[in-house]
Design a protein around this motif. Sequence first.
Motif, mmCIF file in Angstrom:
data_model
loop_
_atom_site.group_PDB
_atom_site.id
_atom_site.type_symbol
_atom_site.label_atom_id
_atom_site.label_comp_id
_atom_site.label_asym_id
_atom_site.label_seq_id
_atom_site.Cartn_x
_atom_site.Cartn_y
_atom_site.Cartn_z
ATOM 1 N N HIS A 126 0.817 -1.280 -0.027
ATOM 2 C CA HIS A 126 -0.054 0.059 0.066
ATOM 3 C C HIS A 126 0.888 1.349 0.062
ATOM 4 C CE1 HIS A 126 0.263 1.580 4.147
ATOM 5 N NE2 HIS A 126 0.462 0.363 4.397
ATOM 6 N N TYR A 127 0.407 2.386 -0.678
ATOM 7 C CA TYR A 127 1.341 3.648 -0.808
ATOM 8 C C TYR A 127 0.620 4.557 -0.083
ATOM 9 C CZ TYR A 127 -1.625 5.607 -4.372
ATOM 10 O OH TYR A 127 -2.689 6.073 -5.204
ATOM 11 N N ASP A 128 -0.396 4.451 0.480
ATOM 12 C CA ASP A 128 -1.042 5.478 1.144
ATOM 13 C C ASP A 128 -0.704 5.764 2.624
ATOM 14 O OD1 ASP A 128 -2.681 2.991 1.445
ATOM 15 O OD2 ASP A 128 -3.900 4.484 2.954
ATOM 16 N N HIS A 129 -0.789 6.709 3.125
ATOM 17 C CA HIS A 129 -0.403 6.860 4.707
ATOM 18 C C HIS A 129 -1.548 7.804 5.479
ATOM 19 C CE1 HIS A 129 1.386 5.730 8.261
ATOM 20 N NE2 HIS A 129 1.922 7.005 8.342
ATOM 21 N N LEU A 130 -1.235 8.286 6.532
ATOM 22 C CA LEU A 130 -2.288 8.900 7.329
ATOM 23 C C LEU A 130 -2.262 10.361 6.931
ATOM 24 C CD1 LEU A 130 -1.154 7.466 10.762
ATOM 25 C CD2 LEU A 130 -3.408 6.580 9.348
ATOM 26 N N GLY A 131 -1.795 10.983 5.955
ATOM 27 C CA GLY A 131 -1.741 12.386 5.781
ATOM 28 C C GLY A 131 -1.448 13.024 6.941
ATOM 29 N N ASP A 132 -2.463 14.177 7.270
ATOM 30 C CA ASP A 132 -2.050 14.950 8.473
ATOM 31 C C ASP A 132 -2.677 14.495 9.605
ATOM 32 O OD1 ASP A 132 -4.791 15.694 8.272
ATOM 33 O OD2 ASP A 132 -4.519 17.521 7.708
ATOM 34 N N LEU A 139 -14.134 18.442 10.692
ATOM 35 C CA LEU A 139 -13.615 19.229 9.459
ATOM 36 C C LEU A 139 -12.924 20.543 9.829
ATOM 37 C CD1 LEU A 139 -16.216 18.799 6.981
ATOM 38 C CD2 LEU A 139 -14.283 18.040 6.767
ATOM 39 N N GLY A 140 -11.765 20.800 8.991
ATOM 40 C CA GLY A 140 -10.979 22.104 9.228
ATOM 41 C C GLY A 140 -9.916 21.845 10.240
ATOM 42 N N THR A 141 -9.799 20.799 10.884
ATOM 43 C CA THR A 141 -8.617 20.510 11.801
ATOM 44 C C THR A 141 -7.604 20.182 10.784
ATOM 45 O OG1 THR A 141 -10.171 19.045 12.878
ATOM 46 C CG2 THR A 141 -7.868 19.160 13.834
ATOM 47 N N VAL A 142 -6.129 20.650 10.954
ATOM 48 C CA VAL A 142 -5.120 20.505 10.349
ATOM 49 C C VAL A 142 -3.909 19.990 11.370
ATOM 50 C CG1 VAL A 142 -3.031 21.362 9.004
ATOM 51 C CG2 VAL A 142 -5.447 22.138 8.653
ATOM 52 N N GLY A 143 -3.653 18.597 11.218
ATOM 53 C CA GLY A 143 -2.691 18.131 11.971
ATOM 54 C C GLY A 143 -1.304 17.857 11.426
ATOM 55 N N PRO A 144 -0.284 17.544 12.193
ATOM 56 C CA PRO A 144 1.115 17.257 11.624
ATOM 57 C C PRO A 144 1.029 16.271 10.464
ATOM 58 C CG PRO A 144 0.871 16.255 13.796
ATOM 59 C CD PRO A 144 -0.539 17.011 13.530
ATOM 60 N N ILE A 145 1.999 16.528 9.545
ATOM 61 C CA ILE A 145 2.044 15.758 8.605
ATOM 62 C C ILE A 145 2.681 14.224 9.057
ATOM 63 C CG2 ILE A 145 3.568 14.952 6.402
ATOM 64 C CD1 ILE A 145 1.365 17.048 5.928
ATOM 65 N N HIS A 146 2.102 12.916 8.668
ATOM 66 C CA HIS A 146 2.617 11.560 8.947
ATOM 67 C C HIS A 146 3.133 11.370 7.662
ATOM 68 C CE1 HIS A 146 -0.212 12.220 12.162
ATOM 69 N NE2 HIS A 146 0.105 11.169 12.837
ATOM 70 N N PRO A 284 4.106 10.996 13.659
ATOM 71 C CA PRO A 284 4.801 12.042 12.608
ATOM 72 C C PRO A 284 6.232 11.663 12.550
ATOM 73 C CG PRO A 284 3.323 13.174 14.256
ATOM 74 C CD PRO A 284 3.140 11.896 14.602
ATOM 75 N N SER A 285 6.572 11.080 13.526
ATOM 76 C CA SER A 285 8.166 10.778 13.531
ATOM 77 C C SER A 285 8.553 9.576 12.499
ATOM 78 C CB SER A 285 8.659 10.514 14.834
ATOM 79 O OG SER A 285 7.775 9.412 15.740
ATOM 80 N N ASP A 286 7.541 8.916 12.043
ATOM 81 C CA ASP A 286 7.976 7.854 11.114
ATOM 82 C C ASP A 286 8.718 8.543 9.856
ATOM 83 O OD1 ASP A 286 8.351 5.672 9.311
ATOM 84 O OD2 ASP A 286 6.214 5.050 9.358
ATOM 85 N N THR A 287 9.845 8.978 9.802
ATOM 86 C CA THR A 287 10.601 10.014 8.918
ATOM 87 C C THR A 287 11.592 9.126 8.121
ATOM 88 O OG1 THR A 287 12.016 10.576 10.518
ATOM 89 C CG2 THR A 287 10.062 12.207 10.027
ATOM 90 N N ALA A 288 11.993 9.481 6.856
ATOM 91 C CA ALA A 288 12.694 8.859 5.934
ATOM 92 C C ALA A 288 14.279 8.795 6.434
ATOM 93 C CB ALA A 288 12.823 9.725 4.685
ATOM 94 N N ASP A 289 14.727 9.759 7.425
ATOM 95 C CA ASP A 289 15.786 9.696 7.970
ATOM 96 C C ASP A 289 16.328 8.378 8.930
ATOM 97 O OD1 ASP A 289 14.342 11.108 9.408
ATOM 98 O OD2 ASP A 289 15.914 11.049 11.135
#
Length: 440
Positions: A126-132, A139-146, A284-289
Amino acid sequence: MIRRRLPPITWLTVAALLIGLPWTGVAGGAEKSSAYAAALESIHAEALAAHVNYLASEALEGRGAGTRGGHAAGDYLARQYAKFGLRGAAADGGYFQPFAACRNVLATLPGSDPELKKQYILVSAHYDHLGDGTHGRSLGTVGPIHPGADDNASGTAGVLELAHAMTVAGPIKRSLLLASWDSEEEGMLGSKHWLAHPTVPLEDLVMVVNLDMIGRLRGEHLAVFGTRTAYGLRRLVCQENEGSRLLLEFDWTLVANSDHHPFFQQGIPVLMLHTGLHENYHRPSDTADKINSPGMQEVDRLLFALVYELANRAQRPRFRAAARGETEADRRRLVEPEPLATLAAGPPLRLGISWRMDGAEPDTIVVNQVVPESLAAGAGIQPGDRIYEIGGRRFADDEAFIRLAQSLPEPIELLVERDGQFRVVTLRHAAAAPPRRRAA
Ligand SMILES: [Zn+2]
């Protein structure tokens, strides 16, 4: 045993150099072997890391299903398949299978065998993830990018590099279907949509190999799910793992935790590769580094070896329905020892082991006990070891094993597997002590 990972062309190459001929002219099979080796070599940590870095970048906004970032990720995958020269495999001949606001990305590499090319090996992630991360909130909530670098930019990258390697490997007999599923995080919606609207007949789907989180290899431990869904699948996986350092953990659990599961429910053999959960999972800490890209290279090379073998072997794997009821508790029971007294009461043992049979791998035995100071103990055999050959021979069942164990002269060689690694173990009595004159 011949290892295709290190194809048997080395001595031919040397011989060819000595007599001044191009080695491809020396033996018929050499050309295929060299393409195979080149394909394996083509799977590189750097290329895998580049895919992950892009897919997990800020620009893709966490690849939420049906979002702008998810859409951009799908476009990227289609561009890669086009670059590799792979055709789209959606019903309209393109790469995208749309559903709701989402898209599965499908590509194919046709097989070369007139009959077997009708059959497919499906390799997916699967290539999708959790977005923000705001799914289910107001609606209208903006969270940190995952960013979802491990979950599952890693598996998505693995499928891409596998696809590319297959174009280097030369013709394969069965066809390949490559699927990048959308909306797994919402309940495996992409793979379920495909199953409801399959682009190839389901009965022609030989096997599904799914990747979900292959970016955090630690201590060479790779979890392999699904080997019990077809007979002899563990032997096959171990054979293809020869020459690698990976230690395989064969987990019997089959639950609805990724896209292989809906296929398993349809009676299709499945495998799933996974490098394990961690504290950054779904954060959000599942990062490429944090990605171990040399580890991904190891996992993806095993994937290549597996898929190549599955695409070319004569027999298709036979689904094993009994896998439906099996759990990790059953796996533990298989290696539980019996009381030593039970062994002592029987006839004298030659090797010094007791074992259980395993319905999924009927031509192997699983050691559950080793008698102290026996031949087997001296050779380092342990409970949990699995024996595949004795005296260089395979055995159909444990009756055949017993006959060989009792009749073969010493030293007796066993082909033993532990953690997905084969080794040949030699059983012999310790050298006799030098004769000592006793005083009368
Ligand atoms: Zn996942």
